[in-house]
Every structure is written in C-alpha cells, then in structure tokens.
Motif scaffolding. Sequence first.
Motif, PDB file in Angstrom:
ATOM      1  N   LYS A 175       0.828  -1.212   0.000  1.00  0.00           N
ATOM      2  CA  LYS A 175       0.000   0.000   0.000  1.00  0.00           C
ATOM      3  C   LYS A 175       0.860   1.259   0.000  1.00  0.00           C
ATOM      4  CE  LYS A 175      -4.088   1.942   0.225  1.00  0.00           C
ATOM      5  NZ  LYS A 175      -5.075   1.784  -0.869  1.00  0.00           N
ATOM      6  N   MET A 176       1.895   1.297   0.834  1.00  0.00           N
ATOM      7  CA  MET A 176       2.760   2.477   0.923  1.00  0.00           C
ATOM      8  C   MET A 176       3.552   2.716  -0.357  1.00  0.00           C
ATOM      9  SD  MET A 176       4.184   2.506   4.860  1.00  0.00           S
ATOM     10  CE  MET A 176       4.902   0.864   4.752  1.00  0.00           C
ATOM     11  N   SER A 177       3.849   1.634  -1.078  1.00  0.00           N
ATOM     12  CA  SER A 177       4.605   1.768  -2.325  1.00  0.00           C
ATOM     13  C   SER A 177       3.724   2.115  -3.512  1.00  0.00           C
ATOM     14  CB  SER A 177       5.373   0.475  -2.607  1.00  0.00           C
ATOM     15  OG  SER A 177       4.482  -0.610  -2.778  1.00  0.00           O
ATOM     16  N   GLY A 178       2.406   2.259  -3.247  1.00  0.00           N
ATOM     17  CA  GLY A 178       1.494   2.633  -4.318  1.00  0.00           C
ATOM     18  C   GLY A 178       1.008   1.503  -5.179  1.00  0.00           C
ATOM     19  N   GLY A 179       1.264   0.281  -4.761  1.00  0.00           N
ATOM     20  CA  GLY A 179       0.835  -0.871  -5.539  1.00  0.00           C
ATOM     21  C   GLY A 179      -0.620  -1.226  -5.304  1.00  0.00           C
ATOM     22  N   LYS A 180      -1.193  -2.005  -6.209  1.00  0.00           N
ATOM     23  CA  LYS A 180      -2.572  -2.459  -6.080  1.00  0.00           C
ATOM     24  C   LYS A 180      -2.631  -3.674  -5.165  1.00  0.00           C
ATOM     25  CE  LYS A 180      -4.071  -0.855 -10.653  1.00  0.00           C
ATOM     26  NZ  LYS A 180      -4.680  -1.278 -11.948  1.00  0.00           N
ATOM     27  N   LEU A 181      -3.683  -3.750  -4.342  1.00  0.00           N
ATOM     28  CA  LEU A 181      -3.834  -4.865  -3.418  1.00  0.00           C
ATOM     29  C   LEU A 181      -4.610  -6.024  -4.036  1.00  0.00           C
ATOM     30  CD1 LEU A 181      -4.615  -3.019  -0.063  1.00  0.00           C
ATOM     31  CD2 LEU A 181      -2.418  -3.890  -0.889  1.00  0.00           C
ATOM     32  N   ASN A 182      -5.347  -5.758  -5.101  1.00  0.00           N
ATOM     33  CA  ASN A 182      -6.132  -6.818  -5.718  1.00  0.00           C
ATOM     34  C   ASN A 182      -5.330  -7.538  -6.792  1.00  0.00           C
ATOM     35  OD1 ASN A 182      -6.466  -4.191  -7.126  1.00  0.00           O
ATOM     36  ND2 ASN A 182      -7.608  -5.435  -8.610  1.00  0.00           N
ATOM     37  N   LEU A 183      -5.708  -8.774  -7.072  1.00  0.00           N
ATOM     38  CA  LEU A 183      -5.065  -9.561  -8.115  1.00  0.00           C
ATOM     39  C   LEU A 183      -5.780  -9.354  -9.442  1.00  0.00           C
ATOM     40  CD1 LEU A 183      -4.446 -12.906  -6.171  1.00  0.00           C
ATOM     41  CD2 LEU A 183      -2.942 -10.908  -6.378  1.00  0.00           C
ATOM     42  N   ALA A 184      -5.095  -9.647 -10.531  1.00  0.00           N
ATOM     43  CA  ALA A 184      -5.617  -9.323 -11.866  1.00  0.00           C
ATOM     44  C   ALA A 184      -6.751 -10.241 -12.298  1.00  0.00           C
ATOM     45  CB  ALA A 184      -4.479  -9.383 -12.888  1.00  0.00           C
ATOM     46  N   ARG A 185      -6.682 -11.522 -11.918  1.00  0.00           N
ATOM     47  CA  ARG A 185      -7.674 -12.486 -12.387  1.00  0.00           C
ATOM     48  C   ARG A 185      -8.217 -13.303 -11.223  1.00  0.00           C
ATOM     49  NH1 ARG A 185      -3.934 -15.754 -16.405  1.00  0.00           N
ATOM     50  NH2 ARG A 185      -2.763 -15.775 -14.453  1.00  0.00           N
ATOM     51  N   ARG A 186      -9.441 -13.804 -11.388  1.00  0.00           N
ATOM     52  CA  ARG A 186     -10.034 -14.661 -10.360  1.00  0.00           C
ATOM     53  C   ARG A 186      -9.207 -15.927 -10.171  1.00  0.00           C
ATOM     54  NH1 ARG A 186     -16.616 -14.553 -11.515  1.00  0.00           N
ATOM     55  NH2 ARG A 186     -16.906 -12.306 -11.102  1.00  0.00           N
ATOM     56  N   LYS A 187      -8.671 -16.423 -11.277  1.00  0.00           N
ATOM     57  CA  LYS A 187      -7.855 -17.633 -11.231  1.00  0.00           C
ATOM     58  C   LYS A 187      -6.657 -17.450 -10.317  1.00  0.00           C
ATOM     59  CE  LYS A 187      -5.105 -20.626 -14.248  1.00  0.00           C
ATOM     60  NZ  LYS A 187      -4.642 -20.864 -15.647  1.00  0.00           N
ATOM     61  N   ASP A 188      -6.109 -16.240 -10.280  1.00  0.00           N
ATOM     62  CA  ASP A 188      -4.927 -15.976  -9.458  1.00  0.00           C
ATOM     63  C   ASP A 188      -5.231 -16.090  -7.965  1.00  0.00           C
ATOM     64  OD1 ASP A 188      -3.428 -15.599 -11.707  1.00  0.00           O
ATOM     65  OD2 ASP A 188      -3.571 -13.411 -11.683  1.00  0.00           O
ATOM     66  N   TYR A 189      -6.469 -15.825  -7.575  1.00  0.00           N
ATOM     67  CA  TYR A 189      -6.830 -15.989  -6.162  1.00  0.00           C
ATOM     68  C   TYR A 189      -6.765 -17.457  -5.766  1.00  0.00           C
ATOM     69  CZ  TYR A 189      -8.342 -11.116  -5.927  1.00  0.00           C
ATOM     70  OH  TYR A 189      -8.364  -9.743  -5.936  1.00  0.00           O
TER      71      TYR A 189
END
Length: 288
Positions: free
Chosen positions: A52-66
């Motif tokens: 979060k502090m580095s500005g990155g996204k917390l969600n994953l790109a695809r459902r499969k990745d979860y």
Amino acid sequence: MDPVKKSLWSLHFTVILLGATALFSKIIPLSATDITFGRSIIACLMLFSLVKMSGGKLNLARRKDYLIGIGLGLLMAAHWVSYFAAMQYSSVSVGMIALFTFPVITVLIEPFFEGIRLVWQDVLSAVVVLFGICLIVPEVSFDNDVTLGIIVGVGSAILYALRNLCHRKYFSHYSGSLAMAYQTLVIFFCLSFFITPELFKASSQTYVYLVLLGTFFTAVPHALIATSLQHLRAKTFSLVACMQPLYGVILAILVLDEEPNWQTFVGGLLVISAALYETINTQKLHKK
C-alpha cells in the motif's frame, strides 16, 4: 545494475536472514503451529502495508490468481509448520539440513515445470549438495526423535520445492511483497483452526520474538525471494540458498551452544561450493 545480478545479491542477503529463523524454533516456547500462526499475522500486516505504501494495487488481476494464491499459501503453511516441527523434534542443525534436501528435489522436478532438459551439471550439483547434507547429518536411530526430525524436514523440503516452482510458473508476475502478502493471509486463516491456548498465555518476550520473526526474518526475506524468482530459475535459488544450513549452524553455535562435529564443517563447505558454482554459472549464462 543488471536485474539478474541484483537478484543474486538480494538472494545471498536473504539467505542470512532465513538462516536465523531456525533459532526461533528453540527460543520461542510455543508449538510449531502457534509459531507459524503468529509469524503469519505479523508478516501479513507488514507486507500488505508495504504494498500500500509503495502505491501498488492490493487486488489480483484475475479470479484464477486468487485460487493459485490459496494453493501457494497452503503449501507455505504446511512447509512452515513442518520446518519448525523438524527442529523442535531434533535440533536446529539436523532440522535445517533435512530441509535442505529441497535443492536436490527442485533440480530433479523442475524440468517438468519449465519444459527444459535435465543436464549433467545440474545432476552433479545436486549430488554434491546431497553428499554434503548427508555428511552433516549425525548418526541416527529410528528409536529417537532425531530420525523423526529428519523425516519431517524432508517432507518440508518437498513442500518448499513445489511452492517455489509453482510460484515461478504461475504467480511470478506479481511483486514479491504482494505475492507473499496473500500467501501469509492464507496461512493465517487456515492455521487459525489449529492454534492452542498457549499462544494467548505467552509472555511479552515471546510476543517480541514473534514480531521480530514476522518482520525482519519473514516479511523482508520472503518478499526478496519472491522478487528474485522473477529473474532467477527456482534451481538457482535452491542451490544458492544451500548456504542457509551453514549460517544456521553457526548461529546455533553462538546462540544455542550447539556443538557440531567436523562432518558439519566439511559438509558445509560442499554445499557452499555448489551454491557458489551455481551463482557464477548463472552470471555466465546471462552474459552470453
């Protein structure tokens, strides 16, 4: 700096930090499951905060990745618990050395993941590492806990090798911090069903140790590992990381007063030699 060289330097530093994690199996008066649960909470919070502090996204790109993240987290949960259990059954030296059969396992199964050929240099490096590890292992009997520690440690090695290979093939497109954040989150949830009341009755010193384990000796090095696997083969990581048992043995001598014999030092020299060869060989290949 070239990303491959940078990854190699980060990997060597990471090995030192990971070598120290073994000590916590002895200085924290909790079960392997409780230690892993506490470790995962601290590491998870730190890693998500870092993303979060580095500005990155917390969600994953695809459902499969979860689903992939859940699978990797389950492998890591089983690996971490068995890692600490192996050393609690026996000793830091025996547990770590048993775990470090994973470079041999990785070299042998990586071709099935990467679609590459198994070359004789890989087999030779694996044999050298295996011989060095076998030399360090003390004489054991099937009637004592040392043997059990070795069996659990080898099981942990199989889990670790599978996790590293799966991570590189299916999850390496995410940052190291985000990838490990999700895996530690899975560890937290799945182990919450197995913790004991002793965890909540622990002393303040124990909680301090858990915080140290979860931050500087878990979140930081595992984020570095995941990042390194974006540029290095899992085999390279496995063989370079073979210096970890030697670091662990040295720290066990200094902190826990363990007394290794001459086989430990000779075996350590062998595994370090194999690790250095793999590092140098990787650098040469990327210069071509």
